[in-house]
Design a protein around this motif. Structure first.
Motif, PDB file in Angstrom:
ATOM      1  N   ASP A  42       0.765  -1.174   0.080  1.00  0.00           N
ATOM      2  CA  ASP A  42      -0.221  -0.178  -0.018  1.00  0.00           C
ATOM      3  C   ASP A  42       0.897   1.124   0.104  1.00  0.00           C
ATOM      4  N   CYS A  43       1.017   1.928  -1.088  1.00  0.00           N
ATOM      5  CA  CYS A  43       1.802   2.943  -1.094  1.00  0.00           C
ATOM      6  C   CYS A  43       1.551   4.105  -0.223  1.00  0.00           C
ATOM      7  N   SER A  44       0.412   4.290   0.305  1.00  0.00           N
ATOM      8  CA  SER A  44       0.048   5.331   1.222  1.00  0.00           C
ATOM      9  C   SER A  44       0.473   4.993   2.817  1.00  0.00           C
ATOM     10  N   GLY A  45       0.891   3.617   2.888  1.00  0.00           N
ATOM     11  CA  GLY A  45       1.335   3.200   4.154  1.00  0.00           C
ATOM     12  C   GLY A  45       0.204   2.799   5.230  1.00  0.00           C
ATOM     13  N   GLY A  46      -0.920   2.806   4.746  1.00  0.00           N
ATOM     14  CA  GLY A  46      -2.023   2.484   5.799  1.00  0.00           C
ATOM     15  C   GLY A  46      -2.506   1.059   5.869  1.00  0.00           C
ATOM     16  N   ALA A  47      -2.060   0.129   4.878  1.00  0.00           N
ATOM     17  CA  ALA A  47      -2.357  -1.207   4.919  1.00  0.00           C
ATOM     18  C   ALA A  47      -1.496  -2.073   4.380  1.00  0.00           C
ATOM     19  N   GLY A  48      -1.831  -3.145   4.061  1.00  0.00           N
ATOM     20  CA  GLY A  48      -0.811  -4.305   3.493  1.00  0.00           C
ATOM     21  C   GLY A  48       0.622  -4.360   4.181  1.00  0.00           C
ATOM     22  N   ILE A  49       1.538  -4.784   3.608  1.00  0.00           N
ATOM     23  CA  ILE A  49       2.914  -4.884   3.756  1.00  0.00           C
ATOM     24  C   ILE A  49       3.480  -3.657   4.927  1.00  0.00           C
TER      25      ILE A  49
END
Length: 281
Positions: free
Chosen positions: A11-18
């Motif tokens: 998640d490029c926005s940093g809120g979820a995922g890796i």
């Protein structure tokens, strides 16, 4: 230190995922590693574009980690293609790991399919059978039940319905199931159905905030972390529920949509207290 691997999308926005998985691992006191399966262009307002990582690259990432570092637990998130699901399954089976937590990213909370039916079937038949725990939300639990029975059902909107569906999933796949009820109309409640069919209800505190992006990733990553640290499944789930509640309490009002939870929130508070204490000395 225990080593925990996340296999999921970025998640490029940093809120979820890796990105939020690694924050959670750090906050839970384990060493985090990652295998990226997809790149997403997303932010607090939604997902704009998804591009899968090649099957070969997924396998090479797994090999690089397992060739060098012991893996104590794995959290599996977004696997957006049939080929990637089957590659992950074959390689984990080859290398082995004691604790696997699968967050089945198949259906959005609004009910939209995120992967096709062939990928859903492979995810269930391969990775669910391998998992210690799966953590579907209400939409995903409904999807899993309909695919394994061929019967359409109404939306799940009660704790009793969650228990019933959860038992059927356990019977079919032999893994424990945590059905997440954060979107129930009544007070939120999660239901853990263990392999022995015992049921544990975990009542949640309703926190009035729109900033819940990444909640599912945070929860499954925390559970994997505590399993790696030697907690029983019931203990790991209970402690992780507290962790997620605190992450939501410390959520960040970032962007124009639903801001992210903050797995590092308690650490930030401790640092603030230390700075205040030092300034008063």
């Amino acid at each position: 230190m225990k080593n925990v691997l996340t296999i999921a999308g970025s998640d490029c926005s940093g809120g979820a995922g890796i990105q939020t998985d690694l924050k959670t691992f750090a906050s839970c006191g384990v060493y985090g590693m990652s295998v990226i399966t997809a790149l997403t262009a997303q932010n607090t307002m939604g997902v704009n574009y998804v591009e899968n990582v090649s099957q070969k690259m997924v396998v090479e990432q797994l090999n690089a980690i397992y060739d060098d570092i012991r893996v104590d637990a794995i959290k599996i998130g977004m696997l957006s293609s049939l080929e990637i699901i089957e590659s992950v399954y074959k390689n984990i089976k080859k290398w082995g790991v004691e604790h696997i937590v699968v967050d089945p990213v198949m259906v959005s909370t609004s009910g939209h399919d995120l992967i096709d039916d062939k990928a859903k079937k492979s995810l269930q038949e391969k990775l669910f059978n391998m998992a210690e725990l799966i953590t579907p939300n209400l939409s995903e639990a409904k999807c899993i039940y309909e695919m394994m029975t061929g019967n359409k059902i109404a939306d799940i909107n009660s704790v009793e319905g969650m228990e019933c569906i959860g038992r059927e999933i356990v019977k079919r796949f032999g893994c424990s199931v945590l059905v997440k009820g954060g979107h129930l109309d009544d007070e939120p409640c999660d239901v853990l159905i263990k392999k022995d069919m015992s049921v544990i209800r975990l009542d949640n505190q309703r926190i009035e905030t729109k900033n819940t992006h990444g909640t599912g990733c945070t929860l499954s990553s925390a559970i994997a972390s505590y399993l790696a640290k030697g907690f029983s499944l019931e203990e790991a789930v209970a402690v992780s529920k507290v962790f997620v509640t605190n992450a939501i309490k410390h959520s960040l009002n970032i962007g124009h949509g639903n801001g992210p939870t903050n797995p590092m929130g308690e650490i930030y508070d401790l640092l603030k207290l230390e700075l205040v204490s030092e300034s008063n000395i």
